[in-house]
Scaffold this motif. Structure first.
Motif, PDB file in Angstrom:
ATOM      1  N   LYS A  62       0.329  10.626   4.100  1.00  0.00           N
ATOM      2  CA  LYS A  62       0.454  11.088   5.478  1.00  0.00           C
ATOM      3  C   LYS A  62      -0.506  12.226   5.812  1.00  0.00           C
ATOM      4  CE  LYS A  62       5.326   9.838   6.109  1.00  0.00           C
ATOM      5  NZ  LYS A  62       6.680  10.361   6.423  1.00  0.00           N
ATOM      6  N   TYR A  74       0.843  -1.199   0.000  1.00  0.00           N
ATOM      7  CA  TYR A  74       0.000   0.000   0.000  1.00  0.00           C
ATOM      8  C   TYR A  74       0.879   1.251   0.000  1.00  0.00           C
ATOM      9  CZ  TYR A  74       1.210   0.127   4.967  1.00  0.00           C
ATOM     10  OH  TYR A  74       1.893   0.170   6.146  1.00  0.00           O
ATOM     11  N   LEU A  93       1.028   5.115   1.686  1.00  0.00           N
ATOM     12  CA  LEU A  93       0.474   5.906   2.782  1.00  0.00           C
ATOM     13  C   LEU A  93       0.510   7.393   2.429  1.00  0.00           C
ATOM     14  CD1 LEU A  93      -0.585   6.118   5.701  1.00  0.00           C
ATOM     15  CD2 LEU A  93       1.817   6.259   6.440  1.00  0.00           C
ATOM     16  N   HIS A  97      -3.430  12.948   4.936  1.00  0.00           N
ATOM     17  CA  HIS A  97      -4.809  12.548   5.215  1.00  0.00           C
ATOM     18  C   HIS A  97      -4.880  11.244   6.008  1.00  0.00           C
ATOM     19  CE1 HIS A  97      -6.232  15.697   2.512  1.00  0.00           C
ATOM     20  NE2 HIS A  97      -5.341  15.275   1.616  1.00  0.00           N
ATOM     21  N   ASP A  98      -3.707  10.734   6.435  1.00  0.00           N
ATOM     22  CA  ASP A  98      -3.639   9.466   7.161  1.00  0.00           C
ATOM     23  C   ASP A  98      -4.443   8.393   6.425  1.00  0.00           C
ATOM     24  OD1 ASP A  98      -2.844   7.739   9.143  1.00  0.00           O
ATOM     25  OD2 ASP A  98      -4.540   8.194  10.454  1.00  0.00           O
ATOM     26  N   LEU A  99      -4.133   8.259   5.136  1.00  0.00           N
ATOM     27  CA  LEU A  99      -4.919   7.382   4.269  1.00  0.00           C
ATOM     28  C   LEU A  99      -4.010   6.335   3.620  1.00  0.00           C
ATOM     29  CD1 LEU A  99      -7.695   6.865   2.835  1.00  0.00           C
ATOM     30  CD2 LEU A  99      -6.872   8.429   1.040  1.00  0.00           C
ATOM     31  N   LYS A 100      -4.456   5.079   3.669  1.00  0.00           N
ATOM     32  CA  LYS A 100      -3.734   4.005   3.002  1.00  0.00           C
ATOM     33  C   LYS A 100      -4.406   3.692   1.666  1.00  0.00           C
ATOM     34  CE  LYS A 100      -1.774   1.451   6.923  1.00  0.00           C
ATOM     35  NZ  LYS A 100      -1.765   0.132   7.624  1.00  0.00           N
ATOM     36  N   VAL A 101      -3.631   3.725   0.602  1.00  0.00           N
ATOM     37  CA  VAL A 101      -4.133   3.355  -0.720  1.00  0.00           C
ATOM     38  C   VAL A 101      -3.581   1.979  -1.054  1.00  0.00           C
ATOM     39  CG1 VAL A 101      -4.212   3.949  -3.153  1.00  0.00           C
ATOM     40  CG2 VAL A 101      -4.169   5.768  -1.437  1.00  0.00           C
TER      41      VAL A 101
END
Length: 351
Positions: free
Chosen positions: A190, A186, A188, A192-196
């Protein structure tokens, strides 16, 4: 007047600074390519380096040169020759060519050679190692070399080292791609603290030979449609350029090709001028965007352009090959960070 320590340090070494000063620009670039990428050293480059090296050595009082190598005796070895060569009229000239620089032929039977003792097998050769700078000691120009037999066996400690370094470089690339990048699951974000999650991976590989085959076998395609899929930009005179200026596009691809391949040199100002003169953008569908990097917003563009090529079939094939390479390298700045990803989405013939 006494020299200071910084002035003395390296003053008798034929280093990168000296090479830049002494060599013509094209010869310096060719030599650097050999040093950094292991490309074949052409004779004209070797001759140019030999002349510059000889002049520099004579300026510093050298009278002889030697191919300096490390046989398997735990000592170093040298074969000294003079720069002086007699002429037919009884005079002398200071002579040193690319042939003398690149290769020497000491008597290998004087050194350990793994049992090779037949006369023709005992012949040994020294080959210049351009990755190690030449230097002057005791009025002699020392040329670092590798030492091998008539049939290619390593007779020194340097040749196995150079070969192992080459092998390690190749294995390191495999490890980086297969054991590191391939394991990433994945990305990251940072901010938006979002994992794609990565749902699909595709690894493409090509060779210099395959690109050259396309260059010689294709039929001069004249229309090329390029899709810039990720934000793309160029830098010119310290400023960002966020539209597909063809000169910047071609120059970027040629430079990236030169950095990637050890087979040939692509970038040439005359060739670049010819391509720019015979290529034009006839359609475009572009959008200006920004690429954020560590708080900096880089102005860039995405979208499609269609390029029409004039001129010879050879030139058209050359441009097609450049864009085909661009699918692997990207184009423009910061391609290693995701910018400049491009694809050829349509190739056409003579419309």
């Amino acid at each position: 007047m006494a020299q200071s320590i910084p002035e003395l340090y390296g003053s008798l070494v034929f280093n990168d600074k000296i090479m830049r000063e002494k060599l013509p620009k094209d010869m310096y670039k060719a030599l650097k390519k050999t040093i950094e990428n292991g490309t074949h050293l052409e004779l004209d480059v070797a001759n140019s380096v030999a002349v510059a090296m000889k002049e520099w050595a004579l300026e510093h009082g050298a009278t002889h040169y030697t191919h300096w190598f490390q046989p398997m005796t735990n000592f170093t070895a040298e074969k000294h020759d003079s720069f002086i060569s007699p002429t037919a009229d009884g005079q002398v000239i200071m002579d040193f060519s690319g042939k003398e620089l690149v290769k020497g032929e000491p008597d290998a039977s004087s050194f350990p050679s793994g049992g090779l003792r037949a006369t023709f097998e005992a012949r040994g050769y020294t080959a210049w190692d351009p990755t190690s700078p030449a230097f002057i000691k005791d009025r002699t120009l020392y040329i670092p070399t590798a030492f091998c037999s008539y049939s290619g066996e390593a007779l020194d400690k340097k040749t196995p080292l150079l070969r192992s370094m080459d092998t390690l470089n190749k294995e390191a690339v495999k490890i980086i791609i297969q054991d590191t990048l391939w394991k990433i699951e994945y990305i990251l974000i940072k901010k938006h603290d979002l994992k794609v999650l990565i749902v699909k991976k595709n690894y493409m590989e090509t060779t210099y030979k395959e690109l050259m085959d396309h260059f010689y076998e294709d039929d001069g395609k004249r229309y090329i449609q390029i899709h810039f899929l990720s934000p793309t930009a160029f830098k010119q005179n310290g400023r960002y350029l966020f539209y597909p200026d063809l000169r910047c596009v071609f120059q970027s691809l040629m430079n990236k090709y030169d950095s990637a391949t050890a087979e040939n040199t692509m970038h040439d100002e005359d060739t670049l001028e010819q391509i720019c003169e015979h290529a034009q953008v006839i359609r475009y569908d572009l959008k200006s965007v920004s690429f954020s990097l560590e708080g900096v917003r880089i102005p860039s563009f995405i979208g499609k352009i269609t390029i029409k090529l004039h001129g010879t079939d050879t030139m058209a094939n050359f441009v097609n090959m450049l864009f085909e390479f661009g699918e692997y390298s990207g184009v423009g700045i910061k391609t290693s960070l995701g910018m400049g990803y491009m694809k050829i989405i349509n190739e056409g013939g003579r419309k």
